[in-house]
Design a protein around this motif. Structure first.
Motif, mmCIF file in Angstrom:
data_model
loop_
_atom_site.group_PDB
_atom_site.id
_atom_site.type_symbol
_atom_site.label_atom_id
_atom_site.label_comp_id
_atom_site.label_asym_id
_atom_site.label_seq_id
_atom_site.Cartn_x
_atom_site.Cartn_y
_atom_site.Cartn_z
ATOM 1 N N SER A 1 2.095 -21.914 -24.480
ATOM 2 C CA SER A 1 1.479 -21.101 -23.434
ATOM 3 C C SER A 1 2.465 -20.954 -22.274
ATOM 4 N N PRO A 2 2.309 -19.920 -21.462
ATOM 5 C CA PRO A 2 3.218 -19.731 -20.333
ATOM 6 C C PRO A 2 3.211 -20.906 -19.353
ATOM 7 N N LEU A 3 2.038 -21.523 -19.141
ATOM 8 C CA LEU A 3 1.971 -22.665 -18.226
ATOM 9 C C LEU A 3 2.760 -23.850 -18.769
ATOM 10 N N GLN A 4 2.641 -24.107 -20.070
ATOM 11 C CA GLN A 4 3.389 -25.209 -20.653
ATOM 12 C C GLN A 4 4.894 -24.942 -20.596
ATOM 13 N N LEU A 5 5.297 -23.732 -20.872
ATOM 14 C CA LEU A 5 6.722 -23.399 -20.790
ATOM 15 C C LEU A 5 7.243 -23.530 -19.364
ATOM 16 N N LEU A 6 6.430 -23.140 -18.380
ATOM 17 C CA LEU A 6 6.818 -23.290 -16.980
ATOM 18 C C LEU A 6 6.953 -24.764 -16.610
ATOM 19 N N LEU A 7 5.985 -25.601 -17.041
ATOM 20 C CA LEU A 7 6.062 -27.035 -16.768
ATOM 21 C C LEU A 7 7.281 -27.656 -17.432
ATOM 22 N N SER B 1 10.416 -29.429 -15.503
ATOM 23 C CA SER B 1 10.830 -30.806 -15.770
ATOM 24 C C SER B 1 12.311 -30.874 -16.140
ATOM 25 N N PHE B 2 12.793 -29.900 -16.910
ATOM 26 C CA PHE B 2 14.222 -29.868 -17.219
ATOM 27 C C PHE B 2 15.053 -29.604 -15.965
ATOM 28 N N ALA B 3 14.578 -28.735 -15.091
ATOM 29 C CA ALA B 3 15.296 -28.460 -13.847
ATOM 30 C C ALA B 3 15.355 -29.703 -12.973
ATOM 31 N N GLY C 1 17.759 -32.151 -14.546
ATOM 32 C CA GLY C 1 19.129 -31.696 -14.315
ATOM 33 C C GLY C 1 19.589 -31.952 -12.891
ATOM 34 N N TYR C 2 18.706 -31.684 -11.919
ATOM 35 C CA TYR C 2 19.031 -31.943 -10.514
ATOM 36 C C TYR C 2 19.275 -33.435 -10.287
ATOM 37 N N ALA C 3 18.407 -34.272 -10.850
ATOM 38 C CA ALA C 3 18.580 -35.718 -10.698
ATOM 39 C C ALA C 3 19.876 -36.178 -11.343
#
Length: 153
Positions: free
Chosen positions: A12-18, A22-24, A27-29
């Motif tokens: 679903s779009p919400l799951q893909l956004l979440l 989380s990957f972003a 990656g930032y961390a």
């Protein structure tokens, strides 16, 4: 058809956004963590993985196997030992330098607080975890025996 649970349906779009968020965040961390001495951080991660896989995993797998073997055919109580033991050992692993007193002076100089009491607090938390687990086990066993015994009127 909607599946039960907290997560939206797969894809679903919400799951893909979440997932993207989380990957972003990861990656930032990672960029922030590796901005300093990246070699030391990478060495720490590899060392931690090796110590876990080669030393700790065989140890707690052997301890769990011994616990299950000691339980014999009545294995219902094994989970009531596994959970508090795992949580207690996790707390020991995280707070070991302060529990053992190895970094007491560094902790006191950095926080201006005393490092005394970490061992006593860890022991108290462990006792509460095991005591709560034992209490829960007793309550569940009593409930199960009440349900099995026929009610006399």
């Amino acid at each position: 058809m909607r599946r039960p649970g907290f997560l939206p349906p797969v894809g679903s779009p919400l799951q893909l956004l979440l997932l993207a968020c989380s990957f972003a965040l990861a990656g930032y961390a990672g960029v922030r963590l590796l901005a300093g001495d990246w070699f030391e951080v990478a060495l720490w991660f590899v060392g931690a993985a090796l110590i876990h896989d080669l030393v700790l995993l065989p140890l707690y797998a052997a301890a769990d196997r011994a616990l299950v073997k000691a339980a014999g055919p009545r294995r219902g109580w094994v989970g009531y030992v596994r959970v508090p033991a795992a949580l207690s050992l996790l707390l020991l692993l995280v707070w070991f330098p302060l529990i053992s007193g190895q970094v007491a002076t560094r902790y006191a100089s950095a926080t201006s607080l005393s490092a005394d009491g970490f061992l006593a607090r860890w022991l108290l938390v462990s006792a509460v975890l095991f005591g709560g687990s034992a209490l829960l086990f007793v309550v569940r066993v009593r409930r199960a025996t009440k349900q099995r015994s026929p009610a006399v009127h």
